[in-house]
Design a protein around this motif. Structure first.
Motif, PDB file in Angstrom:
ATOM      1  N   LEU A 131       0.826  -1.207   0.000  1.00 29.86           N
ATOM      2  CA  LEU A 131       0.000   0.000   0.000  1.00 29.86           C
ATOM      3  C   LEU A 131       0.860   1.257   0.000  1.00 29.86           C
ATOM      4  CD1 LEU A 131      -2.720  -1.117   2.588  1.00 29.86           C
ATOM      5  CD2 LEU A 131      -3.012  -0.879   0.108  1.00 29.86           C
ATOM      6  N   CYS A 132       1.961   1.226   0.744  1.00 28.94           N
ATOM      7  CA  CYS A 132       2.876   2.377   0.754  1.00 28.94           C
ATOM      8  C   CYS A 132       3.476   2.599  -0.632  1.00 28.94           C
ATOM      9  CB  CYS A 132       3.983   2.166   1.786  1.00 28.94           C
ATOM     10  SG  CYS A 132       3.446   2.289   3.505  1.00 28.94           S
ATOM     11  N   ARG A 133       3.886   1.514  -1.288  1.00 31.22           N
ATOM     12  CA  ARG A 133       4.454   1.657  -2.634  1.00 31.22           C
ATOM     13  C   ARG A 133       3.417   2.214  -3.602  1.00 31.22           C
ATOM     14  NH1 ARG A 133       6.841  -3.356  -1.202  1.00 31.22           N
ATOM     15  NH2 ARG A 133       5.243  -4.509  -2.355  1.00 31.22           N
ATOM     16  N   TYR A 134       2.176   1.757  -3.466  1.00 32.61           N
ATOM     17  CA  TYR A 134       1.125   2.236  -4.357  1.00 32.61           C
ATOM     18  C   TYR A 134       0.854   3.725  -4.131  1.00 32.61           C
ATOM     19  CZ  TYR A 134      -3.324   2.389  -6.881  1.00 32.61           C
ATOM     20  OH  TYR A 134      -4.329   2.697  -7.755  1.00 32.61           O
ATOM     21  N   LEU A 135       0.892   4.155  -2.890  1.00 32.23           N
ATOM     22  CA  LEU A 135       0.713   5.578  -2.610  1.00 32.23           C
ATOM     23  C   LEU A 135       1.782   6.415  -3.318  1.00 32.23           C
ATOM     24  CD1 LEU A 135      -0.211   5.661   1.185  1.00 32.23           C
ATOM     25  CD2 LEU A 135      -1.611   6.531  -0.708  1.00 32.23           C
ATOM     26  N   LEU A 136       3.027   5.953  -3.269  1.00 36.73           N
ATOM     27  CA  LEU A 136       4.099   6.701  -3.932  1.00 36.73           C
ATOM     28  C   LEU A 136       3.912   6.712  -5.444  1.00 36.73           C
ATOM     29  CD1 LEU A 136       7.397   5.874  -2.003  1.00 36.73           C
ATOM     30  CD2 LEU A 136       5.986   7.926  -1.910  1.00 36.73           C
ATOM     31  N   THR A 137       3.470   5.584  -5.994  1.00 31.70           N
ATOM     32  CA  THR A 137       3.215   5.531  -7.437  1.00 31.70           C
ATOM     33  C   THR A 137       2.139   6.528  -7.838  1.00 31.70           C
ATOM     34  OG1 THR A 137       3.845   3.191  -7.531  1.00 31.70           O
ATOM     35  CG2 THR A 137       2.483   4.035  -9.332  1.00 31.70           C
ATOM     36  N   ARG A 142       0.304  10.728 -10.699  1.00 32.94           N
ATOM     37  CA  ARG A 142      -0.871  11.598 -10.630  1.00 32.94           C
ATOM     38  C   ARG A 142      -1.812  11.442 -11.830  1.00 32.94           C
ATOM     39  NH1 ARG A 142       0.255  16.835  -7.016  1.00 32.94           N
ATOM     40  NH2 ARG A 142       1.632  15.805  -5.524  1.00 32.94           N
ATOM     41  N   PRO A 143      -2.298  10.227 -12.061  1.00 32.30           N
ATOM     42  CA  PRO A 143      -3.274  10.057 -13.148  1.00 32.30           C
ATOM     43  C   PRO A 143      -4.590  10.723 -12.780  1.00 32.30           C
ATOM     44  CG  PRO A 143      -3.142   8.066 -11.825  1.00 32.30           C
ATOM     45  CD  PRO A 143      -2.064   8.992 -11.315  1.00 32.30           C
ATOM     46  N   PRO A 144      -5.494  10.877 -13.734  1.00 35.12           N
ATOM     47  CA  PRO A 144      -6.793  11.494 -13.416  1.00 35.12           C
ATOM     48  C   PRO A 144      -7.490  10.776 -12.262  1.00 35.12           C
ATOM     49  CG  PRO A 144      -6.523  11.281 -15.791  1.00 35.12           C
ATOM     50  CD  PRO A 144      -5.371  10.554 -15.167  1.00 35.12           C
ATOM     51  N   GLY A 145      -7.969  11.563 -11.311  1.00 32.69           N
ATOM     52  CA  GLY A 145      -8.659  10.979 -10.169  1.00 32.69           C
ATOM     53  C   GLY A 145      -7.758  10.318  -9.149  1.00 32.69           C
ATOM     54  N   TRP A 146      -6.455  10.601  -9.201  1.00 32.23           N
ATOM     55  CA  TRP A 146      -5.516   9.897  -8.327  1.00 32.23           C
ATOM     56  C   TRP A 146      -5.764  10.179  -6.853  1.00 32.23           C
ATOM     57  CZ3 TRP A 146      -2.001  11.939  -4.868  1.00 32.23           C
ATOM     58  CH2 TRP A 146      -1.817  13.326  -4.903  1.00 32.23           C
ATOM     59  N   GLU A 147      -6.246  11.376  -6.521  1.00 32.90           N
ATOM     60  CA  GLU A 147      -6.462  11.701  -5.112  1.00 32.90           C
ATOM     61  C   GLU A 147      -7.472  10.749  -4.466  1.00 32.90           C
ATOM     62  OE1 GLU A 147      -6.784  13.895  -7.577  1.00 32.90           O
ATOM     63  OE2 GLU A 147      -5.744  15.800  -7.111  1.00 32.90           O
ATOM     64  N   ARG A 148      -8.538  10.422  -5.206  1.00 31.73           N
ATOM     65  CA  ARG A 148      -9.546   9.520  -4.648  1.00 31.73           C
ATOM     66  C   ARG A 148      -8.948   8.142  -4.390  1.00 31.73           C
ATOM     67  NH1 ARG A 148     -12.974   5.945  -6.947  1.00 31.73           N
ATOM     68  NH2 ARG A 148     -12.479   6.654  -9.056  1.00 31.73           N
ATOM     69  N   HIS A 149      -8.132   7.662  -5.332  1.00 29.05           N
ATOM     70  CA  HIS A 149      -7.479   6.366  -5.135  1.00 29.05           C
ATOM     71  C   HIS A 149      -6.506   6.420  -3.958  1.00 29.05           C
ATOM     72  CE1 HIS A 149      -9.117   4.380  -8.673  1.00 29.05           C
ATOM     73  NE2 HIS A 149      -8.863   5.471  -9.376  1.00 29.05           N
TER      74      HIS A 149
END
Length: 315
Positions: A131-137, A142-149
């Motif tokens: 999950l930490c690695r995914y947050l950094l990715t 910063r793809p569209p809608g990345w904040e929600r993910h």
């Protein structure tokens, strides 16, 4: 590294909270030259911190916590803390700041008094490192809608951080002889076939007498060691019945029974219906698993899953 709490006691339940990212404060990485110090500061938000390279020491009141790439730190609002980064080499750390928004207006703030301060990221079956690695990715691309993910990932990360990853934490609550016994069971079942083990072998693996092991199992699990393993073996048949075309004979072999007749007889004795009827029943109306929501579930978490494709057969 062992998990560290701010104060003794069990962590309070995480209420229905929504993490919201703090703009321009992660998920991201920062690099510090050797000997850098940050703080003292008064934390105004929640912050996850994890090291990618180097080491550090984190100070907050009487707490002095060593940080390495295997640790995940949670700083909480109101903490007055200081970071001392590695004195010998550069340090790179990842971070993300967030606030917790109550699910309903006017709901109280979370009681985070007993939440852990730091968790180990290297536990078996622990999703937090991924999950930490995914947050950094997400923070980098910063793809569209990345904040929600990112906020949904943060929610799962926080939930896991506060309550623990599950299987490993449950194993810690088992008496040591049962953990030692299950090490041998796991080795014997590593190819996906759940073979029966004799009481003598189980006691030898546990390092206690047969009578002592039976007493421990009955007190902790409510059944004898052999009965407990049989229930684990039978429970492994559930996904094979519902989610494979394996014949009853192939499923019997997979679960360590000599033939379909023996398997069916024991399955009916525990589940109250024949495996063929169980296979036809919708999961929501089928009899409950003998290891669901009970002490045996802690044992189940310590063994590898069944492999539906490792035995050939037809329905």
């Amino acid at each position: 590294m062992t998990d560290t709490h701010a104060s003794p006691g069990s962590p309070a339940l995480v209420p229905a909270l929504t993490p919201t990212l703090v703009a321009r404060l992660g998920p991201a990485v920062a690099d510090y030259p050797p000997g850098s110090v940050f703080g003292p500061r008064d934390a105004g938000t929640y912050e996850f911190v994890w090291l990618l390279h180097g080491s550090a020491r984190w100070f907050c009141g009487e707490l002095a916590v060593p940080l390495t790439p295997s640790a995940l730190l949670l700083v909480r609002p109101g903490m007055r803390d200081t970071f001392h980064w590695d004195t010998q080499r550069p340090t790179r750390h990842a971070y993300t700041h967030f606030r917790l928004r109550p699910a309903a207006p006017g709901a109280p703030a979370p009681d985070d008094t007993d939440w852990p301060v730091v968790r180990d990221l290297t536990g078996r079956g622990d999703p937090m490192a991924a999950l930490c690695r995914y947050l950094l990715t997400l923070g980098a691309a910063r793809p569209p809608g990345w904040e929600r993910h990112a906020e949904e990932t943060l929610r799962l990360l926080l939930l896991t951080f506060v309550h623990g990853p599950g299987p490993e934490a449950r194993a810690d609550t088992l008496p040591e002889p049962l953990v030692a016994m299950m090490d041998t069971v796991r080795a014997r079942w590593s190819d996906g076939v759940a073979r029966p083990l004799a009481l003598e072998e189980l006691a030898r693996a546990a390092g206690v007498s047969e009578s002592t092991l039976c007493r421990i199992c009955r007190r902790r699990l409510g059944v004898s060691p052999v009965e407990g393993l049989e229930r684990l073996r039978l429970a492994r048949a559930e996904p094979l019945l519902w989610l494979s075309n394996l014949s009853l004979r192939a499923i019997a072999v997979q679960c360590g029974f000599a033939d379909a007749y023996h398997f069916s007889r024991r399955f009916r004795a525990v589940y109250g219906m024949a495996p063929s009827a169980f296979r036809a029943a919708p999961p929501e109306s089928a009899p409950p698993s003998p290891v669901a929501n009970g002490a045996l579930s802690a044992l189940q978490a310590l063994v590898p899953p069944a492999h539906s494709g490792s035995v050939n057969g037809s329905g």
